[in-house]
Design a protein around this motif. Structure first.
Motif, short mmCIF file in Angstrom:
data_model
loop_
_atom_site.label_atom_id
_atom_site.label_comp_id
_atom_site.label_asym_id
_atom_site.label_seq_id
_atom_site.Cartn_x
_atom_site.Cartn_y
_atom_site.Cartn_z
N GLN A 77 -41.75 52.45 -11.48
CA GLN A 77 -42.93 52.62 -10.64
C GLN A 77 -42.65 53.39 -9.36
O GLN A 77 -43.58 53.81 -8.69
N ASN A 78 -41.39 53.57 -9.01
CA ASN A 78 -41.07 54.36 -7.81
C ASN A 78 -40.55 55.75 -8.15
O ASN A 78 -39.91 56.39 -7.32
N GLN A 94 -34.31 61.05 -10.01
CA GLN A 94 -35.41 60.61 -9.16
C GLN A 94 -36.42 61.74 -9.00
O GLN A 94 -36.05 62.88 -8.68
N GLY A 98 -41.91 60.27 -5.89
CA GLY A 98 -41.83 58.81 -5.88
C GLY A 98 -42.98 58.13 -6.59
O GLY A 98 -43.10 56.90 -6.53
N SER A 99 -43.82 58.88 -7.28
CA SER A 99 -44.94 58.29 -8.01
C SER A 99 -44.45 57.62 -9.28
O SER A 99 -43.39 57.96 -9.82
N SER A 1032 -31.85 48.20 -4.70
CA SER A 1032 -33.05 47.47 -5.07
C SER A 1032 -32.62 46.06 -5.47
O SER A 1032 -31.42 45.80 -5.59
#
Length: 1174
Positions: A77-78, A94, A98-99, A1032
């Motif tokens: 989700q990031n 990545q 960040g969507s 995280s």
């Protein structure tokens, strides 16, 4: 090799710190014989870069699998992308935006991946390089992306939108085709309203020209791509979540929001061929089954020799409230419901063939859960799961602390693996892990690495982190030492603790001796020793310590009165109180009737025998107890030393030193007592929330006295450290019962009998009760504060905020009135100015920047060590810095780091005669220059400064102000290949390294702005330029600041893409080929190309070229593997060009043959005719 002079210590400093350092460094003269220190560590030895990320992808949202390459991709989700191959082959990417990643599609066996994001962009990733990069991006401007589909061996990607339209993208050029399927053309008059977003797109397995489109409202359309119209429309009253084809292309199945599955025949759109509710209760009167929860996804897979599989998630009845998420496997007449530990995000069925028009032969199901990845074996009875080889269990319980050890002894990892292999679960599938793509890296590091993680449930995990991989070695459960409360009504009155009372707060581990010491949030410390033999401990050795700090009430150390007089003066020998180990916590009532708790620990120790498997086994349990209604303060610092057999821990009340060999308490003093008469701090009275006001009217004296008297009569020996301070320093061998000092009188008073002691004790309690009395309401208020404090600490562990120890030393309003112990360091040092020979010492760092020394007298032989007490004497403060002391270390006269003293590991459960020989303490190196007054250096690093102090003269020879506007969160003295330095991580995100001993800045990189407090708690450095942090709640990010590791990183990383031949297409058979019953191919280029379909609107989507590609791969590749990769790329390019040349040559030859034939026919036609007959 450059030499650095003290007078030139400012050379190389940054402009920001030069002015502040000049004033501090210039006055220090140091020892002239040690002015010239040779340093080998230079700035060119450092470079910062990320290496690998381990753990479960945080907040996963989508998944895809390449059935030929056998690579699994997970989006989050990031905007993160994690790719997994065989064990040890992982990759992290990545998206810059960040969507959330809503869908992933592999270009099967092409080394490429398409990702669709929630910001309506799609990206093409190149997986043929070790660090994947984006080749192309396409950002939709006017429509929201809801679903994507990429057919096998096709370059045209179907993109469904929220408006119900379908656009087509060429994945080679990432340009839009002019061919668009509009929603109104697809449904025409079959519905009076908008059908909703596109939720499914797939082509008929047997006819690529037929596209099945599912709309959310329940309408399914079979679209003919060539004729550009709908062949059939299928209507159902319930919303659609997913659609799955039968491989023959004659049937498909839809899952609906009411928990039903509808099966449709392609040529019969009027009504479903079958409607089933897998989990619905079938009424006897033939009515419609009760509605169930939505079936979010269904897959329909066929087998050549048996019944097809229908696999689905969701669809449970609404009366199953609280039931865990389930995956349902329907095979023939059997239905298996497989419960999962976490909600299901997505699942995929792994099949033997990548071709959709052949029997699928499913063999496994990959289930992506919110916090786990499960692979189910469909080929075995009972559907067992595969044993997961990835390190995805880091977050099994929330990580509360971690430590990183590089360059460990070679025998430690095999030893931990041997005991950890016995802990593995049974019942896994016997087959190999099916996600087996990629290759391991070629290069490896020459040193072994271990990561230790502490968790909220009290467990500790040891991980093998060598060669950029991560594998769990051994798991230790510290909670086994305690009795777990079964219910609230059964809890003891002392157990006012969090729901995670066993959470690990601090770790201290000696790799050479394998002695482990842990501190928990319930103010307990456990010492473990490593053993390869299983033992059963009848009684856990327990030591209860009473730590209280009354000196904060004193205005200044000079006016300390009776308290100050009880402190041993620096330099004098002091024999602290010893204490006998307690088998069990006291069973007597330690609570007064007014609710004050006193002398009881937070946790109850296990009373039944403890079976200890091979591995870390409990040597000693230490618990801090409540003091007059106040819960014990949490431990802020911890250190263990196997050579001395000592463990030291401290908090806001002071420090304690325990002999874990003799199971005795050596030292229990407040921080102010360490200074003696040299205390530089002006100590203010306690803050109002800590002040105990006189309230004689509400004091229940009689109940308080009776409770304390009963406690004293039953536990006389327990009072050795709870109420009495240090023993008289003149009699080091006196027993605590013979000579002790009162905490209030300060004078030595012989304890002749229990009756006298009892009476004196009662008199003291009576006099003291006037100061410590309080009402029941105030007691409840303190309990409430304790609960709130623990709740804050739980938020720290889970919601990314500083720990209590961090805030107490950095941001507390009581910072100046309370001095917290922040760090320890055991060493053989010259702690006193008059010493010429190094002696065992304990260095103590405080939150107010003071470094103090305590000299230890450790008996030399093993026999004497077990019989004679360890002597302790205070040496007073050594140096003072700005900010809390974080790290201390020791250098010899040449500037070389002195390794910590340790005792080599031996089997503690072996017979005495077998373990006598190896139990010799490792001797420390003698000073290199006995003639020199200063032959050692103390390295001290605080939140603001770093200093190098010559010992024993205690002159500061080097000083550097690390930061003025921020503060250091973590500092470590590390050993690199080229030398020794200090590594620092600041709260402003900067990572810095300083040389030793001159403290020259060598690296300063603004790496990570501190937006996540979890990073602040878990960041740690290690030797050889390695570091890590918890990026995280489920993932560990490893980084390196070593230039050597960065240079070899490409070779060490694994490869995701490997050359594999695509399986042959299924044989159509003679009759199918003769009568046209096989799969129908489609030339999509003729339909979607610019010539036939035209150009798409420029305003619909924007093309963004990516940084990846062949040129990016050429630049990224390095080393031997990079050369091979470049050679292979060149061969591929040459092969492609040769192939194109061969095709052009063949086309020219065919054209020449055709021309020759036509010329020959023309010649024959006009051979015998005259010119006038033409």
């Amino acid at each position: 090799m450059k030499k650095f002079n003290i007078r030139k210590v400012l050379d190389g400093l940054t402009a920001a710190s030069s002015s502040s350092s000049a004033a501090a460094a210039s006055p220090h003269s140091g020892n002239r014989e040690n002015d010239m220190i040779q340093e080998t560590l230079q700035s060119e030895h450092f470079q910062l870069c990320k290496t690998v990320r381990h753990g479960f992808p945080y907040q996963p949202s989508s998944m895809a699998f390449d059935p030929v390459q056998k690579i699994l991709a997970i989006g989050t989700q990031n905007g993160a992308l994690r790719l997994f191959g065989r064990a040890g082959v992982e990759c992290y990417c990545q998206h810059e935006s960040g969507s959330a990643v809503i869908q992933l599609e592999f270009l099967v066996n092409e080394g490429a991946l398409v990702s669709a994001l929630a910001d309506d962009s799609i990206h093409l990733w190149n997986l043929r390089q070790k660090l994947p990069a984006i080749l192309h991006s396409l950002k939709f401007n006017r429509e929201r992306i809801t679903f994507c589909h990429l057919p096998f061996q096709s370059k045209w990607l179907y993109v469904g939108t929220e408006r119900g339209n379908i656009h087509i993208v060429n994945v080679e050029s990432f340009t839009l085709s002019g061919y668009v399927i509009m929603w109104n053309k697809a449904i025409e008059l079959s519905s009076k309203t908008h059908p909703g977003p596109v939720v499914h797109i797939s082509d008929n397995p047997m006819d690529e020209g037929k596209l099945l489109i599912g709309f959310e409202c329940g309408i399914v359309v079979l679209w003919d791509l060539k004729s550009k119209k709908a062949d059939y429309r299928y209507n159902y009253d319930e919303a659609i979540h997913s659609v799955a084809w039968h491989h023959e292309g004659k049937q498909f199945v839809c899952s609906h929001s009411d928990g039903t599955l509808t099966t449709w025949n392609v040529r019969a759109p009027a009504k479903p061929a079958q409607i089933i509710t897998p989990h619905g209760k079938q009424p006897k009167d033939g009515k419609k089954p009760e509605p169930c929860k939505p079936i979010l996804k269904v897959e329909y897979k066929t087998t050549r020799a048996g019944d097809p599989f229908m696999i689905l998630c969701g669809g449970l009845s609404y009366d199953t409230v609280g039931r865990r998420a389930c995956l349902t496997v329907m095979h023939g007449k059997s239905t298996a419901v497989l419960e999962m530990d976490y909600p299901i995000v997505d699942f995929l069925t792994l099949c033997e063939t990548p071709y959709p028009n052949d029997f699928q032969e499913p063999y496994a199901v990959v289930v992506l859960l919110e916090k786990d990845l499960v692979v189910i074996d469909l080929a075995q009875i009972g559907y067992p799961i595969f044993e997961n080889p990835y390190p995805l269990s880091i977050h099994e319980s929330p990580v509360t602390c971690c430590e990183y050890f590089a360059d460990c002894p070679a025998e430690v990892i095999p030893a931990l693996y041997s005991v950890g292999s016995r802990q593995k679960r049974q019942g896994f599938s016997k087959k190999e892990w099916p996600i087996s793509g990629g290759n391991w890296g070629q290069g490896t590091l020459s040193f072994s690495e271990i990561i230790i993680t502490g968790h909220a449930d009290g467990s500790i995990k040891f991980w093998d982190a060598s060669a950029l991989m991560l594998q769990v070695l051994y798991k230790l459960k510290t909670a086994k030492v305690f009795d777990k409360p079964r219910g609230k009504e059964e809890k003891s009155s002392t157990e006012i603790v969090d729901e995670d009372p066993f959470a690990i707060q601090i770790l201290s581990w000696c790799p050479e001796s394998r002695v482990l010491c842990v501190a928990g949030v319930s103010a307990h410390v456990i010492v473990y020793r490593f053993s390869k033999q299983e033992v059963t401990t009848e009684v856990v050795q327990l030591l209860e310590v009473r730590m209280q700090c009354e000196l904060n009430e004193v205005e200044s150390p000079e006016g300390g009165g009776e308290q100050a007089s009880a402190v041993s003066t620096p330099g004098t020998s002091s024999s602290p109180q010893t204490s006998l180990p307690q088998s069990h916590p006291s069973t007597s009532s330690n609570n007064s009737s007014d609710g004050l708790r006193d002398n009881v620990p937070c946790l109850k120790v296990r009373s039944s025998p403890l079976k200890q498997s091979p591995g870390c086994q409990v040597e000693l349990l230490i618990q801090l107890v409540w003091v007059s209604g106040e819960p014990p303060q949490q431990i802020t610092s911890l250190a263990v030393n196997s050579a001395y057999g000592l463990v030291a821990f401290g908090n806001g009340s002071g420090l304690a030193v325990v002999d874990y060999l003799q199971k005795t308490l050596l030292l229990n003093v407040s921080t102010a007592e360490l200074y003696g008469s040299t205390d530089p701090h002006h100590r203010q009275p306690r803050s109002p929330r800590k002040t105990r006001q006189l309230s004689a009217d509400t004091l229940h004296k009689k109940s308080c006295m009776s409770g304390l008297t009963n406690f004293y009569s039953e536990s006389v020996k327990k009072l050795r450290s709870s109420y009495l301070s240090l023993c008289d320093g003149n009699d080091a061998s006196a027993a605590p019962e013979e000579r002790c000092k009162s905490p209030t009188s300060g004078s030595g008073s012989p304890c002749n009998s229990d009756e006298d002691s009892k009476q004196k004790f009662i008199d003291k309690v009576k006099s003291k009760s006037k100061r410590i009395s309080k009402t029941v309401a105030s007691d409840f208020a303190k309990i409430s504060r304790k609960i709130n404090m623990i709740a804050d600490q739980k938020d720290d562990a889970r919601d990314n905020s500083f720990s209590r120890s961090r805030s107490s030393s950095v941001t507390s309003i009581d910072r100046e009135s309370r001095e917290v112990i922040s760090s320890f360091y055991f060493c053989d040092s010259l702690s006193k100015k008059s010493e010429t020979v190094a002696v065992p010492s304990l260095w103590v760092g405080t939150s107010l920047g003071s470094m103090l020394a305590i000299a230890l007298t450790v008996p030399s032989t093993p026999d004497q060590r077990m019989q004679q007490p360890v002597g302790v004497s205070f040496c007073g403060p050594v140096v003072r810095l700005k900010g809390a002391i974080l790290r201390m270390a020791q250098l010899d006269a040449s500037g070389t780091l002195l390794p910590h003293v340790y005792e080599s590991w031996y089997e503690p459960n072996a017979p005495e005669e077998e373990r006598e020989r190896p139990r010799r303490r490792r001797p420390t190196s003698p000073p290199s220059s006995q003639e020199s007054p200063d032959c050692q250096y103390a390295v001290v690093c605080s939140e603001k400064q770093a200093k190098v102090v010559a010992m024993p003269s205690q002159n500061c020879v080097y000083e550097h102000n690390i930061t003025e506007t921020s503060f250091v969160l973590r500092a470590d003295v590390v050993t690199m290949t080229a030398g020794v330095g200090i590594s620092c991580f600041c709260a402003n995100g900067h990572i810095m390294t300083l040389s030793l001993p001159s403290l020259r800045p060598l690296l300063d990189v603004n790496y990570l702005p501190l937006t996540d407090m979890r990073i602040a708690r878990t960041f740690c450095f290690s030797n050889q330029g390695q570091a890590l942090y918890l990026t995280s709640p489920t993932e560990i990010q490893r980084i390196t600041y070593s230039q050597e590791t960065c240079d070899n990183l490409q070779e060490m990383l694994g490869e995701l893409f490997t050359p594999v031949e695509t399986p042959e297409a299924p044989n159509r058979g003679f009759f199918k080929g003769l009568f046209g019953g096989g799969a129908q191919s489609l030339d999509r280029e003729d339909l979607f190309g610019e010539v036939a379909a035209g150009k798409a609107s420029r305003s619909l989507a924007q093309h963004i070229p990516g940084p990846g590609g062949m040129e990016g791969m050429k630049g990224a590749a390095s080393g031997v593997v990079g050369e091979l990769a470049r050679a292979r790329i060149a061969l591929d390019e040459r092969g492609q060009k040769l192939g194109e040349l061969e095709e052009r040559t063949a086309a020219m030859m065919a054209s020449a043959d055709s021309f020759s034939k036509h010329a020959h026919d023309m010649m024959l036609k006009y051979k015998d005719k005259k010119w006038y007959q033409l």
